[in-house]
Scaffold this motif. Structure first.
Motif, PDB file in Angstrom:
ATOM      1  N   LEU A 121      -3.477   0.688  -1.590  1.00 43.93           N
ATOM      2  CA  LEU A 121      -4.292   1.181  -0.484  1.00 43.93           C
ATOM      3  C   LEU A 121      -5.505   0.288  -0.258  1.00 43.93           C
ATOM      4  N   LYS A 122      -6.118  -0.125  -1.354  1.00 41.03           N
ATOM      5  CA  LYS A 122      -7.300  -0.987  -1.257  1.00 41.03           C
ATOM      6  C   LYS A 122      -6.926  -2.331  -0.634  1.00 41.03           C
ATOM      7  N   GLY A 123      -5.793  -2.872  -1.050  1.00 40.79           N
ATOM      8  CA  GLY A 123      -5.361  -4.162  -0.530  1.00 40.79           C
ATOM      9  C   GLY A 123      -5.027  -4.122   0.953  1.00 40.79           C
ATOM     10  N   GLN A 124      -4.602  -2.945   1.426  1.00 39.64           N
ATOM     11  CA  GLN A 124      -4.255  -2.789   2.838  1.00 39.64           C
ATOM     12  C   GLN A 124      -5.435  -2.300   3.677  1.00 39.64           C
ATOM     13  N   LYS A 130       3.101  -0.829   6.595  1.00 39.40           N
ATOM     14  CA  LYS A 130       1.849  -0.430   7.213  1.00 39.40           C
ATOM     15  C   LYS A 130       2.018  -0.442   8.722  1.00 39.40           C
ATOM     16  N   ASN A 131       1.514   0.586   9.365  1.00 40.38           N
ATOM     17  CA  ASN A 131       1.575   0.677  10.820  1.00 40.38           C
ATOM     18  C   ASN A 131       0.956  -0.582  11.425  1.00 40.38           C
ATOM     19  N   PRO A 132       1.716  -1.351  12.188  1.00 40.29           N
ATOM     20  CA  PRO A 132       1.208  -2.613  12.733  1.00 40.29           C
ATOM     21  C   PRO A 132       0.043  -2.440  13.713  1.00 40.29           C
ATOM     22  N   LYS A 190       3.254   3.607   4.095  1.00 41.42           N
ATOM     23  CA  LYS A 190       4.224   4.170   3.155  1.00 41.42           C
ATOM     24  C   LYS A 190       4.505   3.143   2.071  1.00 41.42           C
ATOM     25  N   GLY A 191       4.484   3.577   0.817  1.00 44.29           N
ATOM     26  CA  GLY A 191       4.762   2.667  -0.287  1.00 44.29           C
ATOM     27  C   GLY A 191       5.785   3.247  -1.241  1.00 44.29           C
TER      28      GLY A 191
END
Length: 221
Positions: free
Chosen positions: A203-206, A28-30, A177-178
């Motif tokens: 996606l939900k978790g992030q 994930k983009n920091p 990206k996963g």
């Protein structure tokens, strides 16, 4: 990393142990905490058009259930769009057209085949193909559409989904990206269903596309 995230990560291993799909890596983009989109284009890149239809329909439907305005590429692109490779100039024009039509995000998924689990692990350790924009990702991988033998020799599929922002007032960048393993690719409906469940969960978790409010009680779990 808070207690809730660790808890969910542990529970997810139990939830997906019987699934044909497994999230094996995600980035994930920091600089991004949460990301919501007004209109998301869902794209599946595969030479199997029937599998693409099943995948895009399932993913768009699940996103809509969570309040996301998701549009299938099959409903947006002309039928002839994927019949021939697109140039970089054409991809730039497409991106501009998407922005004009109100899209501010693209969820691009593609499948990369591997022979066995050992190869998969090695692949994850040597990931050197990270694309900063949807345009570059699509351009470099569009040949998958035209290679009918692309998946023939593989038993385990390595799939990858990438979320891109194409907001006109922001940098057009990679948000998330996963990497997801598919262990039963011969059963398309089950593979797609399991893949979509894992993708939506990730996606939900992030806090990406699907934003859920967490109370203090939740965080203290």
């Amino acid at each position: 990393m808070n207690k809730l995230y660790i808890y969910l990560l542990a529970i997810s291993g139990l939830l997906y142990s019987c699934s044909s799909s497994e999230l094996v890596e995600n980035w994930k983009n920091p600089d991004i905490d949460t990301f919501e989109a007004q209109k998301v284009l869902v794209i599946g890149i595969t030479p199997d058009e029937s599998a693409r239809k099943v995948f895009e329909k399932k993913l768009a439907t699940e996103l809509k259930k969570s309040g996301v305005n998701a549009i299938r590429s099959l409903d947006y692109f002309e039928s002839s769009f994927t019949t021939s490779p697109k140039t970089e100039k054409e991809m730039m024009a497409l991106e501009s057209q998407l922005i004009e039509n109100g899209f501010d995000a693209i969820l691009l998924s593609k499948v990369l085949g591997v022979e066995d689990k050992v190869t998969v692990v090695k692949a994850y350790r040597n990931l050197d193909k990270t694309f900063d924009s949807f345009r570059d990702d699509y351009y470099e991988n569009q040949d998958i559409y035209y290679d009918e033998d692309y998946y023939e020799e593989y038993q385990i599929f390595h799939a990858e989904s990438s979320l891109y922002c194409i907001c006109p007032d922001k940098e057009k960048e990679l948000i998330w990206k996963g990497s997801i393993d598919i262990t039963e690719p011969e059963n398309i409906k089950k593979a797609v269903s399991d893949y979509v469940k894992v993708l939506v969960w990730a996606l939900k978790g992030q806090q990406l596309l699907i934003i859920e409010e967490h109370t203090n009680e939740d965080i203290d779990i």
